[in-house]
Design a protein around this motif. Structure first.
Motif, PDB file in Angstrom:
ATOM      1  N   ALA A  84      -2.264   0.774  -7.176  1.00 54.44           N
ATOM      2  CA  ALA A  84      -2.182   1.312  -5.817  1.00 54.44           C
ATOM      3  C   ALA A  84      -1.041   2.312  -5.685  1.00 54.44           C
ATOM      4  CB  ALA A  84      -2.004   0.177  -4.813  1.00 54.44           C
ATOM      5  N   ASN A  85      -0.032   2.208  -6.582  1.00 52.79           N
ATOM      6  CA  ASN A  85       1.105   3.132  -6.590  1.00 52.79           C
ATOM      7  C   ASN A  85       0.869   4.334  -7.486  1.00 52.79           C
ATOM      8  OD1 ASN A  85       2.881   2.106  -4.767  1.00 52.79           O
ATOM      9  ND2 ASN A  85       4.092   0.946  -6.214  1.00 52.79           N
ATOM     10  N   ASP A  86      -0.283   4.351  -8.176  1.00 53.48           N
ATOM     11  CA  ASP A  86      -0.620   5.442  -9.097  1.00 53.48           C
ATOM     12  C   ASP A  86       0.521   5.717 -10.088  1.00 53.48           C
ATOM     13  OD1 ASP A  86      -2.178   7.437 -10.234  1.00 53.48           O
ATOM     14  OD2 ASP A  86      -1.398   8.987  -8.899  1.00 53.48           O
ATOM     15  N   PRO A  87       0.921   4.703 -10.896  1.00 52.85           N
ATOM     16  CA  PRO A  87       2.057   4.883 -11.798  1.00 52.85           C
ATOM     17  C   PRO A  87       1.722   5.803 -12.971  1.00 52.85           C
ATOM     18  CG  PRO A  87       0.984   2.801 -12.246  1.00 52.85           C
ATOM     19  CD  PRO A  87       0.291   3.380 -11.046  1.00 52.85           C
ATOM     20  N   ILE A 126      -5.095 -12.408  -1.635  1.00 53.49           N
ATOM     21  CA  ILE A 126      -5.314 -11.323  -2.593  1.00 53.49           C
ATOM     22  C   ILE A 126      -4.882  -9.995  -1.982  1.00 53.49           C
ATOM     23  CG2 ILE A 126      -7.098 -10.001  -3.807  1.00 53.49           C
ATOM     24  CD1 ILE A 126      -8.710 -12.610  -4.023  1.00 53.49           C
ATOM     25  N   ALA A 127      -5.278  -9.759  -0.733  1.00 54.00           N
ATOM     26  CA  ALA A 127      -4.945  -8.505  -0.052  1.00 54.00           C
ATOM     27  C   ALA A 127      -3.427  -8.289   0.004  1.00 54.00           C
ATOM     28  CB  ALA A 127      -5.533  -8.498   1.351  1.00 54.00           C
ATOM     29  N   ASP A 128      -2.690  -9.325   0.384  1.00 50.96           N
ATOM     30  CA  ASP A 128      -1.229  -9.201   0.475  1.00 50.96           C
ATOM     31  C   ASP A 128      -0.611  -8.947  -0.892  1.00 50.96           C
ATOM     32  OD1 ASP A 128      -1.227  -9.584   3.213  1.00 50.96           O
ATOM     33  OD2 ASP A 128      -1.020 -11.760   3.052  1.00 50.96           O
ATOM     34  N   ASN A 129      -1.144  -9.596  -1.924  1.00 54.55           N
ATOM     35  CA  ASN A 129      -0.612  -9.411  -3.271  1.00 54.55           C
ATOM     36  C   ASN A 129      -0.889  -8.014  -3.811  1.00 54.55           C
ATOM     37  OD1 ASN A 129       0.544 -11.877  -5.025  1.00 54.55           O
ATOM     38  ND2 ASN A 129      -0.751 -12.685  -3.374  1.00 54.55           N
ATOM     39  N   ILE A 130      -2.016  -7.434  -3.452  1.00 51.28           N
ATOM     40  CA  ILE A 130      -2.322  -6.073  -3.907  1.00 51.28           C
ATOM     41  C   ILE A 130      -1.453  -5.044  -3.183  1.00 51.28           C
ATOM     42  CG2 ILE A 130      -4.096  -4.263  -3.872  1.00 51.28           C
ATOM     43  CD1 ILE A 130      -6.179  -6.383  -4.507  1.00 51.28           C
ATOM     44  N   ALA A 131      -1.271  -5.226  -1.895  1.00 54.59           N
ATOM     45  CA  ALA A 131      -0.614  -4.202  -1.072  1.00 54.59           C
ATOM     46  C   ALA A 131       0.908  -4.253  -1.103  1.00 54.59           C
ATOM     47  CB  ALA A 131      -1.094  -4.318   0.370  1.00 54.59           C
ATOM     48  N   VAL A 132       1.483  -5.351  -1.602  1.00 58.09           N
ATOM     49  CA  VAL A 132       2.914  -5.596  -1.416  1.00 58.09           C
ATOM     50  C   VAL A 132       3.815  -4.512  -2.008  1.00 58.09           C
ATOM     51  CG1 VAL A 132       3.211  -7.010  -3.500  1.00 58.09           C
ATOM     52  CG2 VAL A 132       4.673  -7.412  -1.497  1.00 58.09           C
ATOM     53  N   ARG A 136       4.733   0.888   2.082  1.00 62.96           N
ATOM     54  CA  ARG A 136       5.268   2.059   2.793  1.00 62.96           C
ATOM     55  C   ARG A 136       4.183   3.102   3.065  1.00 62.96           C
ATOM     56  NH1 ARG A 136      11.126   3.243  -0.143  1.00 62.96           N
ATOM     57  NH2 ARG A 136      12.174   1.356   0.615  1.00 62.96           N
ATOM     58  N   LYS A 137       3.169   3.123   2.191  1.00 63.24           N
ATOM     59  CA  LYS A 137       2.075   4.084   2.366  1.00 63.24           C
ATOM     60  C   LYS A 137       1.228   3.761   3.601  1.00 63.24           C
ATOM     61  CE  LYS A 137       1.252   5.124  -2.535  1.00 63.24           C
ATOM     62  NZ  LYS A 137       0.213   5.114  -3.593  1.00 63.24           N
ATOM     63  N   TYR A 138       1.308   2.502   4.050  1.00 63.62           N
ATOM     64  CA  TYR A 138       0.387   2.045   5.085  1.00 63.62           C
ATOM     65  C   TYR A 138       1.089   1.707   6.400  1.00 63.62           C
ATOM     66  CZ  TYR A 138      -2.397   1.797   0.904  1.00 63.62           C
ATOM     67  OH  TYR A 138      -3.028   2.120  -0.275  1.00 63.62           O
ATOM     68  N   ILE A 139       2.286   2.263   6.595  1.00 71.15           N
ATOM     69  CA  ILE A 139       3.026   2.026   7.836  1.00 71.15           C
ATOM     70  C   ILE A 139       2.715   3.145   8.839  1.00 71.15           C
ATOM     71  CG2 ILE A 139       5.316   1.892   8.883  1.00 71.15           C
ATOM     72  CD1 ILE A 139       6.321   0.596   6.327  1.00 71.15           C
ATOM     73  N   LYS A 140       2.300   2.753  10.031  1.00 71.46           N
ATOM     74  CA  LYS A 140       2.026   3.705  11.119  1.00 71.46           C
ATOM     75  C   LYS A 140       3.129   3.602  12.173  1.00 71.46           C
ATOM     76  CE  LYS A 140      -2.194   3.660  12.721  1.00 71.46           C
ATOM     77  NZ  LYS A 140      -3.484   3.136  13.229  1.00 71.46           N
ATOM     78  N   TRP A 141       3.522   4.762  12.690  1.00 70.39           N
ATOM     79  CA  TRP A 141       4.509   4.813  13.779  1.00 70.39           C
ATOM     80  C   TRP A 141       5.832   4.136  13.412  1.00 70.39           C
ATOM     81  CZ3 TRP A 141      -0.078   2.128  16.159  1.00 70.39           C
ATOM     82  CH2 TRP A 141      -1.111   3.040  16.398  1.00 70.39           C
ATOM     83  N   GLY A 142       6.088   4.068  12.121  1.00 71.38           N
ATOM     84  CA  GLY A 142       7.370   3.564  11.667  1.00 71.38           C
ATOM     85  C   GLY A 142       7.500   2.061  11.554  1.00 71.38           C
ATOM     86  N   PHE A 143       6.513   1.299  12.080  1.00 74.46           N
ATOM     87  CA  PHE A 143       6.672  -0.157  12.042  1.00 74.46           C
ATOM     88  C   PHE A 143       5.341  -0.910  11.962  1.00 74.46           C
ATOM     89  CE2 PHE A 143       6.064   0.965  16.452  1.00 74.46           C
ATOM     90  CZ  PHE A 143       5.260  -0.054  16.945  1.00 74.46           C
TER      91      PHE A 143
END
Length: 505
Positions: free
Chosen positions: A418-421, A354-360, A364-371
């Motif tokens: 999550a993308n606030d469309p 479920i977590a992966d399906n929601i965040a997919v 980009r919003k949740y990337i730290k230090w570029g990777f």
């Protein structure tokens, strides 16, 4: 001799964190259609998978013609005369119709002592079976070349080939046209005459009352009761399914449409027989319903707006600015979201959590230090959305494919929220979802419109279009035939516009 063809008694099945079945039961009489009903997650499909040997029961008994049996796997079920046509068909497209029907049970012959598949006998048997299900196709035809309804008929022919005594049909008309549905009903009537017991799972109340002899209702994995179909009404079925009265099927309209947000002008497909010269406007906080019959090209239109299909001419403006959308990434970047029609094929990632399906869609919003993915923030997002949309699951780590249809749809809503469309395009958002879960989806849609989100909603259900929409755009053969206000929209006015071109030509 037993009064019942098949009985399931005290069936219990538990998955990690979830008791899917709790002392469930079912009794089937010979030569009858027995509807099995309940909300998504009520345990209907789980009970049938226990009957068919896909799942092993934790407790319970199965009796066939009065004899207690233990079903170890689907092949064993077929040998005992129990067959199942699943909601999600799983054909082997590159093999022939005959090979799909006799998979694992090929007729064999020996040449010099060496066993070979007897294709001649298999094709002859297949031709007779196809005739029984009123399907005029070559048994050597690749299954992948057939339509969904033809594949379904092939599955029923497979059941007949096993000389089935019990046939389970799980949502058999969810992808069929009205003409194809009538053909299926004729096949069912023929099987009834031969004494076959048919379990019919569907959320379509009118179908249930039309073809069923008896109705069993489940709720939260438990057996609620069995009734003669003639004694029931749609309201009675709904009340027994959800355990409460649903006086209003749709939430109250609290949204107030504002200024124009999206303008579509003379939008035409690159395909000559698809949508052509489509123009409409969508306002802030508005629910614009899109109606039409099969072949109206509604899905093709919204997929092109989202960049999934090519278009040859026309334009899109968002808040007055012209957009150039050539792929979904372009649409997502402009805060446009699309819930696709077939959530299993193009919506969910079944093998992911479920977590992966929601965040997919918002990684980009949740990337730290570029990777590096910030899992803590993702977990916070998932927890918030599971609570906000009442997603029923043990945790965000649960595989999405184990959820009911309604909960899967809520996960997809969460993904896009999550993308606030600003613009949400919903293609058949309640297809295959029970009446209780539908109301929850309707409430989500209404709340989003009240918050100022602009929504395009395709639906093939007249009541849903009329009950949810501020305006309804009707299409026929790829063209817009009219746009109705809420006050103008009736089943008659929508159907008139939906058949306008076919009536004229």
């Amino acid at each position: 001799m037993s009064e019942y063809r098949l009985e399931m008694r005290g069936v219990t099945k538990t998955f990690p964190g979830v008791r899917a079945l709790d002392q469930a039961e079912l009794k089937l009489r010979p030569g009858t259609v027995h509807a099995l009903m309940g909300e998504n997650g009520a345990g209907k499909s789980t009970l049938m998978k226990c009957m068919f040997g896909i799942y092993k029961m934790d407790a319970g008994e199965i009796y066939l013609d009065g004899e207690k049996i233990v079903i170890s796997d689907p092949l064993h079920a077929l040998k005992r005369g129990i067959a199942m046509v699943h909601q999600e068909l799983q054909p082997i497209p590159e093999r022939s119709v005959a090979e799909n029907i006799f998979l694992g049970r090929y007729p064999m012959r020996r040449i010099l002592g060496i066993p070979f598949v007897d294709h001649k006998t298999m094709n002859e048997r297949t031709t007779k079976l196809l005739h029984e299900v009123q399907l005029q196709i070559d048994p050597k035809e690749h299954l992948g070349n057939l339509s969904v309804s033809q594949m379904q008929s092939v599955e029923i022919a497979k059941a007949i080939s096993a000389d089935c005594k019990v046939l389970i049909l799980d949502e058999p008309t969810s992808s069929l046209t009205s003409h194809e549905t009538e053909a299926l009903f004729r096949i069912i009537a023929s099987l009834k005459e031969k004494g076959v017991s048919i379990v019919y799972i569907s959320h379509k109340m009118d179908e249930i009352l039309r073809i069923s002899d008896e109705v069993t209702i489940m709720r939260d994995g438990k057996y609620i009761g069995t009734w003669d179909a003639k004694e029931l009404t749609i309201d009675m079925i709904i009340t027994k399914m959800v355990g409460r009265n649903l006086e209003n099927l749709y939430p109250p309209h609290k949204n107030k449409p504002g200024d124009v947000v999206l303008e579509v002008e003379d939008f035409s497909s690159i395909q000559p027989h698809s949508f052509q010269n489509v123009s409409f406007k969508l306002r802030q906080g508005e629910i614009l319903g899109v109606g039409g019959l099969v072949g109206a090209q509604r899905t093709e239109l919204v997929e092109a707006l989202f960049g999934m299909r090519a278009h040859k001419s026309g334009g899109i403006r968002l808040n007055g600015a012209r957009l150039n959308i050539n792929r979904p990434e372009d649409a997502i970047g402009k805060k446009i979201a699309l819930l696709t029609e077939d959530r299993r094929k193009t919506g969910i990632f079944g093998v992911l959590s479920i977590a992966d399906n929601i965040a997919v869609a918002s990684l980009r919003k949740y990337i730290k230090w570029g990777f590096w993915l910030d899992r803590k923030k993702i977990d916070g997002l998932v927890s918030e959305n599971m609570g906000k949309l009442s997603i029923k699951a043990p945790s965000g780590k649960t595989l999405i494919q184990t959820l009911s249809g309604g909960n899967q749809q809520k996960v997809i809503f969460s993904r896009w929220l999550a993308n606030d469309p600003d613009v949400l395009i919903l293609d058949e958002p309640t297809r295959g979802i029970d009446v209780g879960a539908k109301y929850e989806i309707y409430t989500i849609i209404s709340n989003l419109a009240e918050q100022g989100k602009s929504i395009i909603m395709i639906s093939s259900e007249m009541g849903e279009l009329i009950g949810m929409s501020d305006r309804i755009m009707v299409m026929c053969a790829g063209r817009v035939t009219g746009i109705l206000s809420r006050d103008e929209a009736t089943q008659e006015s929508i159907m008139t516009l939906a058949t306008q071109f076919s009536q004229e030509g």
